[in-house]
Write a protein that holds these residues in place. Structure first.
Motif, PDB file in Angstrom:
ATOM      1  N   UNK A 104       0.857  -1.186   0.000  1.00 14.79           N
ATOM      2  CA  UNK A 104       0.000   0.000   0.000  1.00 14.79           C
ATOM      3  C   UNK A 104       0.892   1.235   0.000  1.00 14.79           C
ATOM      4  N   UNK A 105       0.524   2.234  -0.804  1.00 15.40           N
ATOM      5  CA  UNK A 105       1.365   3.417  -0.913  1.00 15.40           C
ATOM      6  C   UNK A 105       0.707   4.698  -0.417  1.00 15.40           C
ATOM      7  N   UNK A 106      -0.627   4.683  -0.255  1.00 14.67           N
ATOM      8  CA  UNK A 106      -1.300   5.905   0.152  1.00 14.67           C
ATOM      9  C   UNK A 106      -2.649   5.601   0.795  1.00 14.67           C
ATOM     10  N   UNK A 133      -4.257   1.431   9.995  1.00 15.43           N
ATOM     11  CA  UNK A 133      -3.639   0.479   9.071  1.00 15.43           C
ATOM     12  C   UNK A 133      -2.121   0.588   9.146  1.00 15.43           C
ATOM     13  N   UNK A 134      -1.605   1.783   9.462  1.00 12.94           N
ATOM     14  CA  UNK A 134      -0.170   1.962   9.594  1.00 12.94           C
ATOM     15  C   UNK A 134       0.359   3.276   9.050  1.00 12.94           C
ATOM     16  N   UNK A 135      -0.435   3.986   8.299  1.00 13.45           N
ATOM     17  CA  UNK A 135       0.025   5.246   7.716  1.00 13.45           C
ATOM     18  C   UNK A 135       0.140   6.336   8.773  1.00 13.45           C
ATOM     19  N   UNK A 136       1.125   7.237   8.594  1.00 12.14           N
ATOM     20  CA  UNK A 136       1.308   8.373   9.494  1.00 12.14           C
ATOM     21  C   UNK A 136       0.517   9.586   9.042  1.00 12.14           C
ATOM     22  N   UNK A 137       0.132   9.604   7.780  1.00 15.64           N
ATOM     23  CA  UNK A 137      -0.659  10.714   7.251  1.00 15.64           C
ATOM     24  C   UNK A 137      -1.628  10.183   6.204  1.00 15.64           C
ATOM     25  N   UNK A 138      -2.667  10.956   5.968  1.00 14.55           N
ATOM     26  CA  UNK A 138      -3.672  10.575   4.966  1.00 14.55           C
ATOM     27  C   UNK A 138      -3.927  11.773   4.065  1.00 14.55           C
ATOM     28  N   UNK A 139      -4.332  11.492   2.854  1.00 17.39           N
ATOM     29  CA  UNK A 139      -4.746  12.549   1.928  1.00 17.39           C
ATOM     30  C   UNK A 139      -6.256  12.695   2.061  1.00 17.39           C
ATOM     31  N   UNK A 140      -6.716  13.934   2.154  1.00 14.68           N
ATOM     32  CA  UNK A 140      -8.148  14.198   2.289  1.00 14.68           C
ATOM     33  C   UNK A 140      -8.644  14.814   0.982  1.00 14.68           C
TER      34      UNK A 140
END
Length: 76
Positions: free
Chosen positions: A15-17, A66-73
């Motif tokens: 997963x990349x994003x 899930x593990x991401x430190x940031x998300x795109x909104x």
């Protein structure tokens, strides 16, 4: 895919994003993930139905679980 299934993909660097976006239904948010091949995977409940959140913060927390430190909104 459930959070646990997505965690497995994240840990294997597939997963990349993480993306939080407004759903078609008024005021609800959904979480999606872009995989390493450019595909989109939706966060679902154990029955396979896409999960909907009433606010952006709850949706973001699920994406980060899930593990991401940031998300795109993405807002409509």
């Amino acid at each position: 895919m459930t959070i646990n299934e997505l965690r497995v993909l994240y840990r294997s660097e597939r997963l990349v994003e993480a993306i939080v976006e407004q759903a078609d239904q008024g005021g609800l948010w959904v979480v999606e993930f872009r995989d390493s091949h450019g595909g989109i995977l939706a966060l679902t409940d154990p029955q396979g139905e896409q999960r909907h959140y009433s606010d952006i913060n709850s949706a973001s927390k699920s994406a980060m679980a899930v593990g991401f430190n940031q998300v795109r909104v993405e807002e409509l």
